[in-house]
Design a protein around this motif. Structure first.
Motif, PDB file in Angstrom:
ATOM      1  N   ILE A   7      -0.902  -1.310  -4.265  1.00 51.22           N
ATOM      2  CA  ILE A   7      -1.678  -1.173  -3.013  1.00 51.22           C
ATOM      3  C   ILE A   7      -1.328  -1.853  -2.385  1.00 51.22           C
ATOM      4  O   ILE A   7      -1.473  -3.562  -2.323  1.00 51.22           O
ATOM      5  N   LYS A   8      -1.350  -1.368  -0.926  1.00 47.55           N
ATOM      6  CA  LYS A   8      -1.262  -2.433   0.747  1.00 47.55           C
ATOM      7  C   LYS A   8      -2.422  -1.982   1.329  1.00 47.55           C
ATOM      8  O   LYS A   8      -2.873  -1.092   1.744  1.00 47.55           O
ATOM      9  N   VAL A   9      -2.912  -3.169   0.979  1.00 46.27           N
ATOM     10  CA  VAL A   9      -4.292  -3.141   2.235  1.00 46.27           C
ATOM     11  C   VAL A   9      -4.132  -3.874   3.508  1.00 46.27           C
ATOM     12  O   VAL A   9      -3.938  -5.034   3.548  1.00 46.27           O
ATOM     13  N   THR A  10      -4.484  -3.186   4.452  1.00 45.71           N
ATOM     14  CA  THR A  10      -3.603  -3.181   6.099  1.00 45.71           C
ATOM     15  C   THR A  10      -5.525  -3.827   7.253  1.00 45.71           C
ATOM     16  O   THR A  10      -5.254  -4.464   8.214  1.00 45.71           O
ATOM     17  N   CYS A  11      -6.118  -3.696   6.687  1.00 51.12           N
ATOM     18  CA  CYS A  11      -7.471  -4.164   7.451  1.00 51.12           C
ATOM     19  C   CYS A  11      -8.501  -5.369   6.396  1.00 51.12           C
ATOM     20  O   CYS A  11      -8.380  -5.552   5.426  1.00 51.12           O
ATOM     21  N   VAL A  36      -0.656  -3.724 -11.907  1.00 48.59           N
ATOM     22  CA  VAL A  36      -1.119  -3.506 -10.418  1.00 48.59           C
ATOM     23  C   VAL A  36      -0.995  -4.852  -9.558  1.00 48.59           C
ATOM     24  O   VAL A  36      -0.628  -5.982 -10.069  1.00 48.59           O
ATOM     25  N   SER A  37      -0.464  -4.133  -8.753  1.00 47.08           N
ATOM     26  CA  SER A  37      -0.409  -5.232  -7.381  1.00 47.08           C
ATOM     27  C   SER A  37      -0.443  -4.946  -6.020  1.00 47.08           C
ATOM     28  O   SER A  37      -0.475  -3.572  -5.662  1.00 47.08           O
ATOM     29  N   LEU A  38      -1.338  -6.125  -5.696  1.00 50.35           N
ATOM     30  CA  LEU A  38      -3.099  -5.796  -4.926  1.00 50.35           C
ATOM     31  C   LEU A  38      -2.080  -6.843  -3.371  1.00 50.35           C
ATOM     32  O   LEU A  38      -2.023  -7.727  -3.612  1.00 50.35           O
ATOM     33  N   TRP A  39      -1.449  -5.617  -2.564  1.00 48.04           N
ATOM     34  CA  TRP A  39      -0.983  -6.801  -1.076  1.00 48.04           C
ATOM     35  C   TRP A  39      -1.847  -6.821  -0.277  1.00 48.04           C
ATOM     36  O   TRP A  39      -2.325  -5.828   0.148  1.00 48.04           O
ATOM     37  N   LEU A  40      -2.135  -7.922   0.272  1.00 54.30           N
ATOM     38  CA  LEU A  40      -3.194  -8.063   1.351  1.00 54.30           C
ATOM     39  C   LEU A  40      -1.880  -8.417   2.473  1.00 54.30           C
ATOM     40  O   LEU A  40      -0.871  -9.366   2.580  1.00 54.30           O
ATOM     41  N   THR A  41      -2.089  -6.960   3.224  1.00 56.30           N
ATOM     42  CA  THR A  41      -1.798  -7.363   5.131  1.00 56.30           C
ATOM     43  C   THR A  41      -2.781  -7.718   5.981  1.00 56.30           C
ATOM     44  O   THR A  41      -3.834  -7.372   6.306  1.00 56.30           O
ATOM     45  N   THR A  78      -1.524 -10.357  -3.477  1.00 52.15           N
ATOM     46  CA  THR A  78      -0.444 -11.135  -3.141  1.00 52.15           C
ATOM     47  C   THR A  78      -0.850 -10.757  -1.873  1.00 52.15           C
ATOM     48  O   THR A  78      -1.142  -9.889  -1.187  1.00 52.15           O
ATOM     49  N   VAL A  79      -0.537 -12.567  -0.580  1.00 54.64           N
ATOM     50  CA  VAL A  79      -0.574 -12.175   0.614  1.00 54.64           C
ATOM     51  C   VAL A  79       0.515 -11.895   1.291  1.00 54.64           C
ATOM     52  O   VAL A  79       1.438 -12.701   0.695  1.00 54.64           O
ATOM     53  N   CYS A  80       0.746 -10.629   2.329  1.00 53.43           N
ATOM     54  CA  CYS A  80       1.967 -11.233   3.001  1.00 53.43           C
ATOM     55  C   CYS A  80       2.345 -12.087   3.677  1.00 53.43           C
ATOM     56  O   CYS A  80       1.561 -12.762   4.578  1.00 53.43           O
ATOM     57  N   SER A  81       3.622 -12.947   3.434  1.00 58.09           N
ATOM     58  CA  SER A  81       4.254 -13.843   3.836  1.00 58.09           C
ATOM     59  C   SER A  81       3.977 -13.932   5.845  1.00 58.09           C
ATOM     60  O   SER A  81       3.114 -15.268   6.269  1.00 58.09           O
ATOM     61  N   GLN A  82       4.409 -13.428   6.268  1.00 57.01           N
ATOM     62  CA  GLN A  82       4.480 -13.423   7.930  1.00 57.01           C
ATOM     63  C   GLN A  82       3.115 -13.483   8.375  1.00 57.01           C
ATOM     64  O   GLN A  82       2.634 -13.670   9.318  1.00 57.01           O
ATOM     65  N   CYS A  83       2.198 -12.725   7.597  1.00 54.43           N
ATOM     66  CA  CYS A  83       0.367 -12.321   8.238  1.00 54.43           C
ATOM     67  C   CYS A  83       0.046 -13.685   7.848  1.00 54.43           C
ATOM     68  O   CYS A  83      -0.715 -14.207   8.629  1.00 54.43           O
ATOM     69  N   ARG A  99      -0.402 -15.333  -4.829  1.00 48.09           N
ATOM     70  CA  ARG A  99       1.077 -15.766  -3.924  1.00 48.09           C
ATOM     71  C   ARG A  99       1.119 -15.358  -2.916  1.00 48.09           C
ATOM     72  O   ARG A  99       0.505 -14.247  -2.015  1.00 48.09           O
ATOM     73  N   ILE A 100       2.071 -16.266  -2.002  1.00 43.68           N
ATOM     74  CA  ILE A 100       3.045 -15.158  -0.593  1.00 43.68           C
ATOM     75  C   ILE A 100       4.088 -14.799  -0.858  1.00 43.68           C
ATOM     76  O   ILE A 100       5.139 -15.409  -1.762  1.00 43.68           O
ATOM     77  N   ALA A 101       4.114 -13.464  -0.692  1.00 46.31           N
ATOM     78  CA  ALA A 101       5.554 -13.024  -0.955  1.00 46.31           C
ATOM     79  C   ALA A 101       5.786 -11.958   0.618  1.00 46.31           C
ATOM     80  O   ALA A 101       4.683 -11.384   1.474  1.00 46.31           O
ATOM     81  N   GLY A 102       6.936 -11.737   1.167  1.00 44.86           N
ATOM     82  CA  GLY A 102       7.660 -10.969   2.049  1.00 44.86           C
ATOM     83  C   GLY A 102       7.547  -9.966   1.424  1.00 44.86           C
ATOM     84  O   GLY A 102       7.763  -9.001   0.628  1.00 44.86           O
ATOM     85  N   ALA A 103       8.523  -9.029   2.958  1.00 47.90           N
ATOM     86  CA  ALA A 103       8.500  -6.981   3.026  1.00 47.90           C
ATOM     87  C   ALA A 103       9.794  -7.302   1.466  1.00 47.90           C
ATOM     88  O   ALA A 103       9.773  -6.137   1.181  1.00 47.90           O
ATOM     89  N   ALA A 104      10.566  -8.219   1.606  1.00 48.45           N
ATOM     90  CA  ALA A 104      11.724  -7.598   0.207  1.00 48.45           C
ATOM     91  C   ALA A 104      10.918  -7.632  -1.175  1.00 48.45           C
ATOM     92  O   ALA A 104      11.118  -6.335  -1.570  1.00 48.45           O
ATOM     93  N   GLY A 105       9.899  -8.401  -0.943  1.00 46.69           N
ATOM     94  CA  GLY A 105       8.968  -8.697  -2.288  1.00 46.69           C
ATOM     95  C   GLY A 105       7.956  -7.029  -2.928  1.00 46.69           C
ATOM     96  O   GLY A 105       8.529  -6.341  -3.638  1.00 46.69           O
ATOM     97  N   PHE A 106       8.031  -6.684  -1.282  1.00 45.68           N
ATOM     98  CA  PHE A 106       6.686  -5.631  -0.941  1.00 45.68           C
ATOM     99  C   PHE A 106       7.958  -4.474  -1.834  1.00 45.68           C
ATOM    100  O   PHE A 106       7.843  -3.282  -2.888  1.00 45.68           O
TER     101      PHE A 106
END
Length: 120
Positions: A7-11, A36-41, A78-83, A99-106
């Motif tokens: 899941i990616k949350v963009t807000c 489950v993997s939740l990405w915070l962007t 996971t927190v998006c690295s660029q964000c 953790r912090i990870a980037g687009a490649a990990g996503f």
């Protein structure tokens, strides 16, 4: 077998119901035994820091800190690295288990066999 869920949350807190929904679905999936993997962007990146989820309140919703802790306890957060970089957030700022990870990990996660991906 329950398939993996990413899941990616963009807000952030500016869209309280959408933000809460992402965490609620992630927590329900953890409870069902899913991987489950939740990405915070975007503005959601702040929620990987101590105290930030505790500041959030939404009527009739489970406290966000409780949902966050359930995801950390049974999945990955996971927190998006660029964000993170845009907001000056570094690994040392994060809660334990985040953790912090980037687009490649996503991309690697969402392209896995049988993965279901959701974006909020």
């Amino acid at each position: 077998m329950v398939r993996p869920l990413v899941i990616k949350v963009t807000c952030g807190t500016e869209d309280a119901e959408r933000l809460n929904q992402a965490f609620t679905v992630a927590t329900a999936a953890v409870a069902s035994g899913a991987d489950v993997s939740l990405w915070l962007t975007g503005e959601a990146a702040w929620l990987g820091l101590p105290g930030k989820a505790e500041e959030f309140a939404l009527d009739l919703a489970t406290p966000l800190a409780q949902l966050r802790d359930a995801v950390i306890g049974g999945g990955r957060l996971t927190v998006c690295s660029q964000c993170a970089a845009r907001r000056g957030i570094v690994e040392a700022d994060l809660l334990d288990g985040v953790r912090i990870a980037g687009a490649a990990g996503f991309a690697e996660e969402v392209l896995g066999d049988g993965v279901q991906a959701l974006v909020y």
